[in-house]
Design a protein around this motif. Structure first.
Motif, PDB file in Angstrom:
ATOM      1  N   ASN A 121      10.595  -6.950 -11.472  1.00 44.52           N
ATOM      2  CA  ASN A 121       9.962  -7.037 -12.793  1.00 44.52           C
ATOM      3  C   ASN A 121       8.792  -6.054 -12.903  1.00 44.52           C
ATOM      4  OD1 ASN A 121       9.461  -7.941 -15.394  1.00 44.52           O
ATOM      5  ND2 ASN A 121       8.227  -9.687 -14.715  1.00 44.52           N
ATOM      6  N   LEU A 122       9.075  -4.822 -12.578  1.00 44.46           N
ATOM      7  CA  LEU A 122       8.025  -3.804 -12.576  1.00 44.46           C
ATOM      8  C   LEU A 122       7.501  -3.536 -13.978  1.00 44.46           C
ATOM      9  CD1 LEU A 122       9.567  -1.532  -9.860  1.00 44.46           C
ATOM     10  CD2 LEU A 122       7.203  -2.349  -9.837  1.00 44.46           C
ATOM     11  N   LYS A 123       6.219  -3.238 -14.034  1.00 41.29           N
ATOM     12  CA  LYS A 123       5.528  -2.972 -15.297  1.00 41.29           C
ATOM     13  C   LYS A 123       4.927  -1.569 -15.265  1.00 41.29           C
ATOM     14  CE  LYS A 123       4.160  -7.841 -15.512  1.00 41.29           C
ATOM     15  NZ  LYS A 123       3.027  -8.783 -15.640  1.00 41.29           N
ATOM     16  N   PRO A 124       4.681  -0.969 -16.422  1.00 37.62           N
ATOM     17  CA  PRO A 124       4.070   0.368 -16.426  1.00 37.62           C
ATOM     18  C   PRO A 124       2.755   0.428 -15.653  1.00 37.62           C
ATOM     19  CG  PRO A 124       4.948  -0.137 -18.594  1.00 37.62           C
ATOM     20  CD  PRO A 124       5.097  -1.395 -17.780  1.00 37.62           C
ATOM     21  N   GLU A 125       2.009  -0.654 -15.650  1.00 36.73           N
ATOM     22  CA  GLU A 125       0.737  -0.666 -14.923  1.00 36.73           C
ATOM     23  C   GLU A 125       0.904  -0.697 -13.408  1.00 36.73           C
ATOM     24  OE1 GLU A 125       1.659  -2.724 -17.413  1.00 36.73           O
ATOM     25  OE2 GLU A 125       0.955  -4.790 -17.049  1.00 36.73           O
ATOM     26  N   ASP A 126       2.133  -0.840 -12.929  1.00 34.43           N
ATOM     27  CA  ASP A 126       2.404  -0.748 -11.497  1.00 34.43           C
ATOM     28  C   ASP A 126       2.554   0.700 -11.042  1.00 34.43           C
ATOM     29  OD1 ASP A 126       4.526  -3.603 -11.895  1.00 34.43           O
ATOM     30  OD2 ASP A 126       2.495  -3.575 -11.046  1.00 34.43           O
ATOM     31  N   THR A 127       2.562   1.627 -11.974  1.00 34.61           N
ATOM     32  CA  THR A 127       2.689   3.039 -11.637  1.00 34.61           C
ATOM     33  C   THR A 127       1.522   3.491 -10.773  1.00 34.61           C
ATOM     34  OG1 THR A 127       3.937   3.551 -13.648  1.00 34.61           O
ATOM     35  CG2 THR A 127       2.753   5.372 -12.591  1.00 34.61           C
ATOM     36  N   ALA A 128       1.844   4.059  -9.613  1.00 34.26           N
ATOM     37  CA  ALA A 128       0.815   4.479  -8.662  1.00 34.26           C
ATOM     38  C   ALA A 128       1.495   5.132  -7.464  1.00 34.26           C
ATOM     39  CB  ALA A 128      -0.015   3.288  -8.184  1.00 34.26           C
ATOM     40  N   VAL A 129       0.691   5.723  -6.599  1.00 36.36           N
ATOM     41  CA  VAL A 129       1.157   6.101  -5.268  1.00 36.36           C
ATOM     42  C   VAL A 129       0.942   4.891  -4.369  1.00 36.36           C
ATOM     43  CG1 VAL A 129       0.877   7.646  -3.299  1.00 36.36           C
ATOM     44  CG2 VAL A 129       0.590   8.517  -5.632  1.00 36.36           C
ATOM     45  N   TYR A 130       1.994   4.495  -3.678  1.00 32.08           N
ATOM     46  CA  TYR A 130       1.951   3.332  -2.803  1.00 32.08           C
ATOM     47  C   TYR A 130       1.870   3.779  -1.347  1.00 32.08           C
ATOM     48  CZ  TYR A 130       2.882   0.118  -6.613  1.00 32.08           C
ATOM     49  OH  TYR A 130       2.779  -0.632  -7.762  1.00 32.08           O
ATOM     50  N   TYR A 131       0.971   3.147  -0.615  1.00 36.08           N
ATOM     51  CA  TYR A 131       0.735   3.470   0.782  1.00 36.08           C
ATOM     52  C   TYR A 131       0.936   2.229   1.647  1.00 36.08           C
ATOM     53  CZ  TYR A 131      -1.853   7.444  -1.195  1.00 36.08           C
ATOM     54  OH  TYR A 131      -2.229   8.566  -1.898  1.00 36.08           O
ATOM     55  N   CYS A 132       1.506   2.418   2.819  1.00 36.26           N
ATOM     56  CA  CYS A 132       1.466   1.345   3.800  1.00 36.26           C
ATOM     57  C   CYS A 132       0.435   1.715   4.861  1.00 36.26           C
ATOM     58  CB  CYS A 132       2.823   1.075   4.433  1.00 36.26           C
ATOM     59  SG  CYS A 132       3.474   2.378   5.477  1.00 36.26           S
ATOM     60  N   ALA A 133      -0.118   0.698   5.481  1.00 37.72           N
ATOM     61  CA  ALA A 133      -1.170   0.897   6.471  1.00 37.72           C
ATOM     62  C   ALA A 133      -1.025  -0.141   7.570  1.00 37.72           C
ATOM     63  CB  ALA A 133      -2.538   0.789   5.819  1.00 37.72           C
ATOM     64  N   ALA A 134      -1.457   0.232   8.761  1.00 34.42           N
ATOM     65  CA  ALA A 134      -1.409  -0.668   9.907  1.00 34.42           C
ATOM     66  C   ALA A 134      -2.820  -0.873  10.442  1.00 34.42           C
ATOM     67  CB  ALA A 134      -0.511  -0.087  11.004  1.00 34.42           C
ATOM     68  N   ARG A 135      -3.037  -2.077  10.910  1.00 30.96           N
ATOM     69  CA  ARG A 135      -4.355  -2.447  11.431  1.00 30.96           C
ATOM     70  C   ARG A 135      -4.210  -2.698  12.920  1.00 30.96           C
ATOM     71  NH1 ARG A 135      -9.233  -5.225  10.315  1.00 30.96           N
ATOM     72  NH2 ARG A 135      -9.461  -7.160  11.484  1.00 30.96           N
ATOM     73  N   SER A 136      -5.033  -2.027  13.715  1.00 30.38           N
ATOM     74  CA  SER A 136      -4.875  -2.133  15.167  1.00 30.38           C
ATOM     75  C   SER A 136      -5.544  -3.376  15.732  1.00 30.38           C
ATOM     76  CB  SER A 136      -5.443  -0.885  15.845  1.00 30.38           C
ATOM     77  OG  SER A 136      -6.822  -0.750  15.547  1.00 30.38           O
ATOM     78  N   SER A 137      -6.477  -3.964  15.021  1.00 31.84           N
ATOM     79  CA  SER A 137      -7.171  -5.144  15.527  1.00 31.84           C
ATOM     80  C   SER A 137      -6.691  -6.381  14.763  1.00 31.84           C
ATOM     81  CB  SER A 137      -8.680  -4.968  15.381  1.00 31.84           C
ATOM     82  OG  SER A 137      -9.018  -4.734  14.043  1.00 31.84           O
ATOM     83  N   GLY A 138      -7.240  -7.519  15.132  1.00 35.77           N
ATOM     84  CA  GLY A 138      -6.820  -8.757  14.482  1.00 35.77           C
ATOM     85  C   GLY A 138      -5.955  -9.585  15.405  1.00 35.77           C
ATOM     86  N   GLY A 139      -6.329 -10.841  15.606  1.00 38.68           N
ATOM     87  CA  GLY A 139      -5.581 -11.712  16.492  1.00 38.68           C
ATOM     88  C   GLY A 139      -4.274 -12.169  15.901  1.00 38.68           C
ATOM     89  N   LEU A 140      -3.500 -12.851  16.750  1.00 37.99           N
ATOM     90  CA  LEU A 140      -2.164 -13.282  16.351  1.00 37.99           C
ATOM     91  C   LEU A 140      -2.221 -14.170  15.105  1.00 37.99           C
ATOM     92  CD1 LEU A 140       0.836 -13.248  17.165  1.00 37.99           C
ATOM     93  CD2 LEU A 140       0.400 -15.315  18.505  1.00 37.99           C
TER      94      LEU A 140
END
Length: 124
Positions: free
Chosen positions: A81-100
């Motif tokens: 159900n995409l909307k015009p306001e969803d228009t953007a460059v999308y990035y994924c990112a990973a976090r090296s810290s943070g417990g299980l």
């Protein structure tokens, strides 16, 4: 240096769907999806922690779903159900810290590794 690769962006009509993929070498990091529209700050869209607990921005709840396939070292963002306001460059990112059991984060500053981005355009 961890290198993430996004794919799956494109042009879609309002109401349509896309699935973004993010290849993450050496998986099981907490993963976040972010987006940045022209003239706007980068914002958190969805995130998933090491045990698949997720969080999403209010603007996409009920429409976007984040998931991961550990066997394929890949994270996904299913966007419906995409909307015009969803228009953007999308990035994924990973976090090296943070417990299980730590909750995933929705702030870009908390992530260490980023993909190059993929354009999503929602337009008729």
């Amino acid at each position: 240096q961890l290198q993430l690769v996004e794919s799956g962006g494109g042009l879609v009509q309002p109401g349509g769907s896309l699935r973004l993929s993010c290849a993450v070498p050496g998986f099981n990091f907490p993963i976040g999806w972010f987006r940045q529209a022209p003239g706007k700050e980068r914002e958190g869209v969805s995130c998933i922690n090491r045990i698949d607990r997720t969080n999403s921005a209010e603007s996409v709840k009920g429409r976007f779903t984040i998931s991961r396939n550990n066997a394929r070292n890949t994270a996904y963002l299913q966007m419906n159900n995409l909307k015009p306001e969803d228009t953007a460059v999308y990035y994924c990112a990973a976090r090296s810290s943070g417990g299980l059991f730590s909750d995933c984060r929705m702030e870009a500053v908390d992530y260490d590794y980023w993909g190059q981005g993929t354009q999503v355009t929602v337009s008729s």
